[in-house]
Write an enzyme that holds these catalytic residues in place. Sequence first.
Site, PDB file in Angstrom:
ATOM      1  CB  CYS A   2      31.254  -1.324  -4.729  1.00  0.00           C
ATOM      2  SG  CYS A   2      31.925   0.020  -3.749  1.00  0.00           S
ATOM      3  CB  CYS A   5      35.457   0.954  -5.347  1.00  0.00           C
ATOM      4  SG  CYS A   5      35.763   0.255  -3.700  1.00  0.00           S
ATOM      5  CG  ASP A  28      23.249  11.020  -1.086  1.00  0.00           C
ATOM      6  OD1 ASP A  28      22.585  10.879  -2.135  1.00  0.00           O
ATOM      7  OD2 ASP A  28      23.323  10.145  -0.216  1.00  0.00           O
ATOM      8  CG  ASN A  84      21.021   3.705   6.384  1.00  0.00           C
ATOM      9  OD1 ASN A  84      20.545   4.003   7.473  1.00  0.00           O
ATOM     10  ND2 ASN A  84      20.846   4.449   5.302  1.00  0.00           N
ATOM     11  N   GLY A  90      18.347  -0.292   5.542  1.00  0.00           N
ATOM     12  CA  GLY A  90      18.289   0.698   4.472  1.00  0.00           C
ATOM     13  C   GLY A  90      19.576   0.882   3.695  1.00  0.00           C
ATOM     14  CB  THR A  92      20.893   1.376  -1.347  1.00  0.00           C
ATOM     15  OG1 THR A  92      21.506   2.655  -1.188  1.00  0.00           O
ATOM     16  CG2 THR A  92      19.475   1.401  -0.783  1.00  0.00           C
ATOM     17  CG  HIS A  95      32.575   1.606  -0.237  1.00  0.00           C
ATOM     18  ND1 HIS A  95      33.631   1.330  -1.101  1.00  0.00           N
ATOM     19  CD2 HIS A  95      33.064   2.487   0.678  1.00  0.00           C
ATOM     20  CE1 HIS A  95      34.697   2.025  -0.714  1.00  0.00           C
ATOM     21  NE2 HIS A  95      34.375   2.731   0.355  1.00  0.00           N
ATOM     22  CG  HIS A  97      27.730   5.079   2.744  1.00  0.00           C
ATOM     23  ND1 HIS A  97      27.625   3.775   2.293  1.00  0.00           N
ATOM     24  CD2 HIS A  97      26.459   5.555   2.805  1.00  0.00           C
ATOM     25  CE1 HIS A  97      26.358   3.479   2.081  1.00  0.00           C
ATOM     26  NE2 HIS A  97      25.622   4.533   2.388  1.00  0.00           N
ATOM     27  CG  HIS A  99      23.696   8.988   4.848  1.00  0.00           C
ATOM     28  ND1 HIS A  99      23.138   9.239   3.620  1.00  0.00           N
ATOM     29  CD2 HIS A  99      23.812   7.634   4.935  1.00  0.00           C
ATOM     30  CE1 HIS A  99      22.909   8.083   2.994  1.00  0.00           C
ATOM     31  NE2 HIS A  99      23.307   7.089   3.776  1.00  0.00           N
TER      32      HIS A  99
END
Length: 132
Positions: A2, A5, A28, A84, A90, A92, A95, A97, A99
């Site tokens: 991914c 990764c 981001d 998400n 939402g 996308t 992996h 994470h 925010h």
Amino acid sequence: MCIFCKIINHEIPSSVVYEDENTLAILDISQVTKGHTLVMPKKHVANILEADPETVAQCAETVRKLAIQITANTNASGCNILNNTHESAGQTVDHLHFHIIPRYDENDAIVIAFNESKPQDLGEVLKTVRGE
Ligand code: 5GP
Ligand code: ZN
């Protein structure tokens, strides 16, 4: 492998905000507000529903530390911490994470709306979420 990764393995460049043995935090690529940061485990896990408790705890501690650091250093007046899970919410990148989105005022580019929905029977809802 991914995309996160690949970032963790330094196959794709990123702007590293913080790194320790188990977690990585990067800017981001699309900065919803200035300082928008992603915290992720170095171990690949798709989302919080599939993650082991230790991995979630490691991420939570990095989120906690960086929320303080980023809010202070950006002179933000607050921050949103957002995860998400699955496409319907939402997600996308599959992996895990979190925010961290510094907030400067209510007219920032992020919109989080808790719209009114139809009234619910809270007793019924409680049974559902408790699995009764
Ligand atoms: P999600 O929608 O899954 O919660 O968030 C994925 C986030 O990853 C998005 O905000 C997107 O801008 C960010 N993103 C996607 N690809 C890359 C990348 O290659 N590098 C960085 N730094 N961020 C990325
Ligand atoms: Zn991954």
